[in-house]
Design a protein around this motif. Structure first.
Motif, PDB file in Angstrom:
ATOM      1  N   GLN A  78     -11.672 -16.294   3.716  1.00 31.83           N
ATOM      2  CA  GLN A  78     -12.313 -17.127   2.694  1.00 31.83           C
ATOM      3  C   GLN A  78     -13.842 -17.070   2.842  1.00 31.83           C
ATOM      4  O   GLN A  78     -14.575 -16.919   1.865  1.00 31.83           O
ATOM      5  CB  GLN A  78     -11.859 -18.578   2.870  1.00 31.83           C
ATOM      6  CG  GLN A  78     -10.557 -18.881   2.151  1.00 31.83           C
ATOM      7  CD  GLN A  78     -10.070 -20.295   2.435  1.00 31.83           C
ATOM      8  OE1 GLN A  78     -10.651 -20.986   3.274  1.00 31.83           O
ATOM      9  NE2 GLN A  78      -9.028 -20.709   1.780  1.00 31.83           N
ATOM     10  N   ALA A  88     -12.768  -6.721   3.284  1.00 32.08           N
ATOM     11  CA  ALA A  88     -13.753  -7.694   2.758  1.00 32.08           C
ATOM     12  C   ALA A  88     -15.051  -7.576   3.543  1.00 32.08           C
ATOM     13  O   ALA A  88     -16.149  -7.593   2.980  1.00 32.08           O
ATOM     14  CB  ALA A  88     -13.177  -9.097   2.893  1.00 32.08           C
ATOM     15  N   ARG A 116     -15.106 -13.849   1.467  1.00 33.60           N
ATOM     16  CA  ARG A 116     -15.108 -13.813  -0.004  1.00 33.60           C
ATOM     17  C   ARG A 116     -16.204 -14.723  -0.563  1.00 33.60           C
ATOM     18  O   ARG A 116     -16.863 -14.395  -1.545  1.00 33.60           O
ATOM     19  CB  ARG A 116     -13.721 -14.231  -0.519  1.00 33.60           C
ATOM     20  CG  ARG A 116     -12.705 -13.095  -0.520  1.00 33.60           C
ATOM     21  CD  ARG A 116     -11.395 -13.482  -1.166  1.00 33.60           C
ATOM     22  NE  ARG A 116     -10.701 -14.493  -0.396  1.00 33.60           N
ATOM     23  CZ  ARG A 116      -9.981 -14.215   0.709  1.00 33.60           C
ATOM     24  NH1 ARG A 116      -9.912 -12.982   1.148  1.00 33.60           N
ATOM     25  NH2 ARG A 116      -9.338 -15.170   1.350  1.00 33.60           N
ATOM     26  N   ASN A 158      -9.201  -8.559   5.725  1.00 32.22           N
ATOM     27  CA  ASN A 158     -10.546  -9.027   6.117  1.00 32.22           C
ATOM     28  C   ASN A 158     -11.439  -7.856   6.468  1.00 32.22           C
ATOM     29  O   ASN A 158     -12.644  -7.890   6.240  1.00 32.22           O
ATOM     30  CB  ASN A 158     -10.425  -9.986   7.306  1.00 32.22           C
ATOM     31  CG  ASN A 158      -9.905 -11.345   6.857  1.00 32.22           C
ATOM     32  OD1 ASN A 158      -9.755 -11.578   5.652  1.00 32.22           O
ATOM     33  ND2 ASN A 158      -9.629 -12.210   7.784  1.00 32.22           N
ATOM     34  N   LEU A 165     -19.323 -12.820  -0.434  1.00 30.71           N
ATOM     35  CA  LEU A 165     -19.388 -11.810  -1.520  1.00 30.71           C
ATOM     36  C   LEU A 165     -19.858 -12.467  -2.814  1.00 30.71           C
ATOM     37  O   LEU A 165     -20.692 -11.916  -3.534  1.00 30.71           O
ATOM     38  CB  LEU A 165     -18.013 -11.181  -1.712  1.00 30.71           C
ATOM     39  CG  LEU A 165     -17.605 -10.136  -0.679  1.00 30.71           C
ATOM     40  CD1 LEU A 165     -16.162  -9.684  -0.913  1.00 30.71           C
ATOM     41  CD2 LEU A 165     -18.554  -8.936  -0.723  1.00 30.71           C
ATOM     42  N   GLU A 166     -19.324 -13.664  -3.064  1.00 36.92           N
ATOM     43  CA  GLU A 166     -19.761 -14.374  -4.285  1.00 36.92           C
ATOM     44  C   GLU A 166     -21.253 -14.662  -4.222  1.00 36.92           C
ATOM     45  O   GLU A 166     -22.003 -14.454  -5.168  1.00 36.92           O
ATOM     46  CB  GLU A 166     -18.973 -15.697  -4.414  1.00 36.92           C
ATOM     47  CG  GLU A 166     -17.512 -15.504  -4.800  1.00 36.92           C
ATOM     48  CD  GLU A 166     -17.353 -14.679  -6.073  1.00 36.92           C
ATOM     49  OE1 GLU A 166     -16.607 -13.670  -6.018  1.00 36.92           O
ATOM     50  OE2 GLU A 166     -18.031 -15.017  -7.064  1.00 36.92           O
TER      51      GLU A 166
END
Lengths: 47, 200, 156
Positions: B136, C130, B139, C127, B142-143
């Motif tokens: 999380q 990511a 991510r 992950n 990344l946002e």
């Protein structure tokens, strides 16, 4: 951040400070404002 | 000590002793019932014989005598039968494991091993939760990056826009054109000076 | 098999019981009536024995049906046959449920463990990807910063 070490801990722990990066752009704008002001003065002077 | 035959109970759904007891009571009931029937039939027969000197009491005595004997034999025979059935038919040999207990053969875990396995599972769950929250966080970054990139690209576009404007007004390379402008202005000043002298 | 032994043992029991309760003994106990009515005594005895046998057999059949014994006997025979090479005494309930339940639970725990290991591995791979995008993103932002600095200095 997760309390346990994770496989991407080294990435998570080196996260840049994006707010600061954006804040730095303020300095670029003020610098450019100065440059354009000077330019403006120079052109006026030439005229 | 009485063998509870719990394992057999697990297999049969009842303890062998219970089964034998049930049969014993049923047989005994039948025996008693039959004897009552026999006695009542004989008494009825005697009713048809008015001249017989046999009393009901005598018949009852006869019944009790026969029943007592039968009961003794019955008990002896039944206990033998019970012994044989419990040993040969209704028992599970010690070295036999029931299919549903295969797990106990396959997984003879001690308490420590069991707890270690539980601990390992707990650890994996913790680890998974950590990885999930790490995912999380990644991510989310990344946002954030998207927003920051958009901002920086806007700044660059602004620079591009500025230079486009200059180019559109004939000042391709600003530095050169500014130098050119400066030179021209200097020439202009010279010419101006010249003109003034001549006019004097 | 067990079913045959069961039937044989019960039949033997019945035979011996009937033998024990012989007609001589019956007549002897009911001597006074026997002297008066020998044929009736015989007929009563015969009916008694026949009814006794019938009742016993019916009872046994009922017990077998209720307990599904034939099927259980056959399956037990099979299980015993499969274990005929077994040397050691097999496992037995210890009487402590907490102890006995352990082995039954272990398969599920092992399954759960391998499931967790699988999903953890997938999550780590996810992950990983990511993280790679994040690092690429950081690199890109650094490049943009440098470009902006370069453009700014050019104007300066």
């Amino acid at each position: 951040l997760p309390s346990l070490p994770t496989s991407q801990a080294h990435v998570l722990s080196t996260k840049p400070n994006y707010q600061q990066i954006l804040a730095e752009q303020g300095e670029v704008w003020s610098c450019m404002e100065l440059v354009l002001d000077e330019l403006h003065q120079a052109v006026k002077l030439l005229q | 000590s009485v063998n509870p035959m719990a394992y057999e109970a697990q297999f049969f759904g009842f303890t062998p002793q219970t089964c034998m007891l049930r049969i014993y009571i049923a047989f005994q009931d039948y025996l008693f019932e039959m004897m009552l029937v026999v006695e009542s039939v004989i008494l009825k027969k005697l009713d048809g014989l008015p001249n017989s000197k046999i009393s009901a009491f005598q018949i009852r005595k006869s019944t009790e005598k026969f029943l007592l004997f039968m009961k003794e034999r019955f008990d002896q025979l039944f206990s033998k039968m019970e012994e044989v059935l419990l040993q040969l038919v209704l028992s599970i040999p010690p070295k036999v494991l029931l299919p549903e207990d295969k797990v106990h053969e396959q997984y003879p875990y001690s308490k420590e091993q069991f707890q270690a396995l539980q601990g390992e599972i707990h650890q994996l769950q913790q680890q998974y939760r950590a990885e999930a929250s790490a995912g999380q966080a990644l991510r989310a970054e990344l946002e954030e990056q998207k927003a920051v990139q958009a901002e920086l690209e806007k700044v660059l576009q602004w620079f591009d826009g500025l230079e486009n404007i200059c180019r559109e007004h004939g000042t391709g390379n600003f530095k050169e054109s500014f130098a050119f402008l400066t030179q021209n202005s200097k020439k202009l000043q010279d010419v101006l000076k010249d003109v003034e002298e001549k006019s004097r | 098999g067990r079913a045959q032994v069961f039937a044989a043992v019960v039949d033997t029991f019945l035979e011996k019981l009937v033998a024990a309760g012989s007609y001589q003994r019956f007549a002897n106990c009911y001597r006074c009536f026997y002297k008066l009515q020998p044929e009736v005594t015989r007929s009563i005895y015969d009916q008694f024995i026949s009814q006794l046998q019938t009742s016993v057999k019916e009872e046994i059949q009922e017990v077998k049906d209720e307990g599904n014994l034939d099927m259980l006997f056959n399956s037990l025979d099979k299980i015993v046959e499969e274990a005929k090479n077994q040397e050691e005494p097999a496992w037995r309930p210890s009487g402590v449920p907490e102890e006995d339940v352990r082995s039954a639970v272990v398969p599920y725990l092992l399954k759960h463990r391998s499931y967790l290991q699988k999903v953890l591995k997938e999550k780590e791979e996810e992950n990983q990807k990511a993280a790679e995008s994040v690092l690429a993103g950081r690199k890109r932002i650094a490049e943009l910063q440098q470009l902006i600095q370069a453009r700014k200095q050019a104007w300066q």
